[in-house]
Motif scaffolding. Structure first.
Motif, PDB file in Angstrom:
ATOM      1  N   ASP A  66       0.870  -1.171   0.000  1.00 23.24           N
ATOM      2  CA  ASP A  66       0.000   0.000   0.000  1.00 23.24           C
ATOM      3  C   ASP A  66       0.908   1.222   0.000  1.00 23.24           C
ATOM      4  OD1 ASP A  66      -1.426   2.271   1.657  1.00 23.24           O
ATOM      5  OD2 ASP A  66      -3.014   0.965   0.861  1.00 23.24           O
ATOM      6  N   PRO A  67       0.631   2.243  -0.825  1.00 21.99           N
ATOM      7  CA  PRO A  67       1.547   3.386  -0.917  1.00 21.99           C
ATOM      8  C   PRO A  67       1.663   4.195   0.376  1.00 21.99           C
ATOM      9  CG  PRO A  67      -0.403   3.722  -2.277  1.00 21.99           C
ATOM     10  CD  PRO A  67      -0.464   2.330  -1.773  1.00 21.99           C
ATOM     11  N   ILE A  68       0.681   4.088   1.275  1.00 20.51           N
ATOM     12  CA  ILE A  68       0.752   4.824   2.537  1.00 20.51           C
ATOM     13  C   ILE A  68       1.076   3.887   3.692  1.00 20.51           C
ATOM     14  CG2 ILE A  68      -0.538   6.207   4.216  1.00 20.51           C
ATOM     15  CD1 ILE A  68      -2.050   7.400   1.816  1.00 20.51           C
ATOM     16  N   THR A  69       0.283   2.854   3.884  1.00 19.11           N
ATOM     17  CA  THR A  69       0.464   1.997   5.061  1.00 19.11           C
ATOM     18  C   THR A  69       1.490   0.893   4.877  1.00 19.11           C
ATOM     19  OG1 THR A  69      -1.393   0.593   4.430  1.00 19.11           O
ATOM     20  CG2 THR A  69      -1.861   2.445   5.899  1.00 19.11           C
ATOM     21  N   GLY A 110       6.488   3.878   1.746  1.00 22.69           N
ATOM     22  CA  GLY A 110       7.441   4.766   1.104  1.00 22.69           C
ATOM     23  C   GLY A 110       8.434   4.046   0.212  1.00 22.69           C
ATOM     24  N   TYR A 111       8.609   2.736   0.419  1.00 23.53           N
ATOM     25  CA  TYR A 111       9.473   1.983  -0.490  1.00 23.53           C
ATOM     26  C   TYR A 111       8.861   1.915  -1.880  1.00 23.53           C
ATOM     27  CZ  TYR A 111      13.076   0.520   2.707  1.00 23.53           C
ATOM     28  OH  TYR A 111      14.148   0.525   3.557  1.00 23.53           O
ATOM     29  N   SER A 116      -3.307  10.967   7.095  1.00 28.11           N
ATOM     30  CA  SER A 116      -4.293  10.766   8.151  1.00 28.11           C
ATOM     31  C   SER A 116      -5.015  12.072   8.466  1.00 28.11           C
ATOM     32  CB  SER A 116      -3.623  10.221   9.406  1.00 28.11           C
ATOM     33  OG  SER A 116      -4.557  10.083  10.437  1.00 28.11           O
ATOM     34  N   GLU A 117      -4.277  13.177   8.541  1.00 22.96           N
ATOM     35  CA  GLU A 117      -4.884  14.483   8.811  1.00 22.96           C
ATOM     36  C   GLU A 117      -5.837  14.875   7.694  1.00 22.96           C
ATOM     37  OE1 GLU A 117      -1.429  16.905   9.340  1.00 22.96           O
ATOM     38  OE2 GLU A 117      -1.218  16.370  11.459  1.00 22.96           O
TER      39      GLU A 117
END
Length: 159
Positions: free
Chosen positions: A7-10, A28-29, A149-150
């Protein structure tokens, strides 16, 4: 694990088939976001009965608490697996495990599976295989995850 599976974020979790260690790989990888700062974290064995002490004394949890964003660890930053059967426990259950048997737990906000997990973990064992050790990963929450998240919580407040 293929980068496309992250997942690009988690990010994602994987288990080494040889040593049975569970790893978290940040998203982030895949996106190359903050790549020089990103680490891969491996599961650390922690006795279920000692988990609340381990959790509340962890430097990452202290740092998030100082920033007033401890709840973000549910979305990213806390993973717990049974060392024997590798069941993945709900982060919401793990972060709210009471430190003592006498503490009262409000089960109303938990799903039925989370209630089962909470009750079993309070007795010090896995609800599926009765093993007493968790493989726990607590990781720094990257800035790009906090920002995402924000943005999501901001959209919820508007609607």
């Amino acid at each position: 694990m293929e980068l496309e599976d992250l997942d690009p974020i988690t990010g994602g979790e994987m288990m080494c088939l040889h040593c049975q260690v569970v790893f978290h790989i940040p998203g982030g990888y895949r996106t190359r976001t903050e790549l020089q700062k990103i680490k891969i974290y491996a599961g650390l064995p922690v006795a279920i009965r000692k988990f609340p002490i381990f959790y509340w004394n962890h430097p990452v949890v202290h740092e998030l608490d100082e920033q007033g964003i401890t709840q973000i660890i549910i979305q990213y930053g806390l993973w717990g697996f049974c060392q024997r059967c590798h069941h993945q426990f709900s982060p919401a259950v793990l972060m709210n495990l009471p430190q003592t048997r006498g503490e009262i737990v409000d089960y109303r906000s938990l799903s039925s599976e989370e209630m089962m997990e909470m009750k079993a973990l309070r007795t010090g064992s896995c609800p599926y295989c009765s093993h007493r050790i968790l493989l726990v990963i607590i990781s720094d929450v990257p800035h790009y995850v906090i920002s995402a998240s924000e943005n999501i919580s901001h959209r919820w407040e508007e609607g």
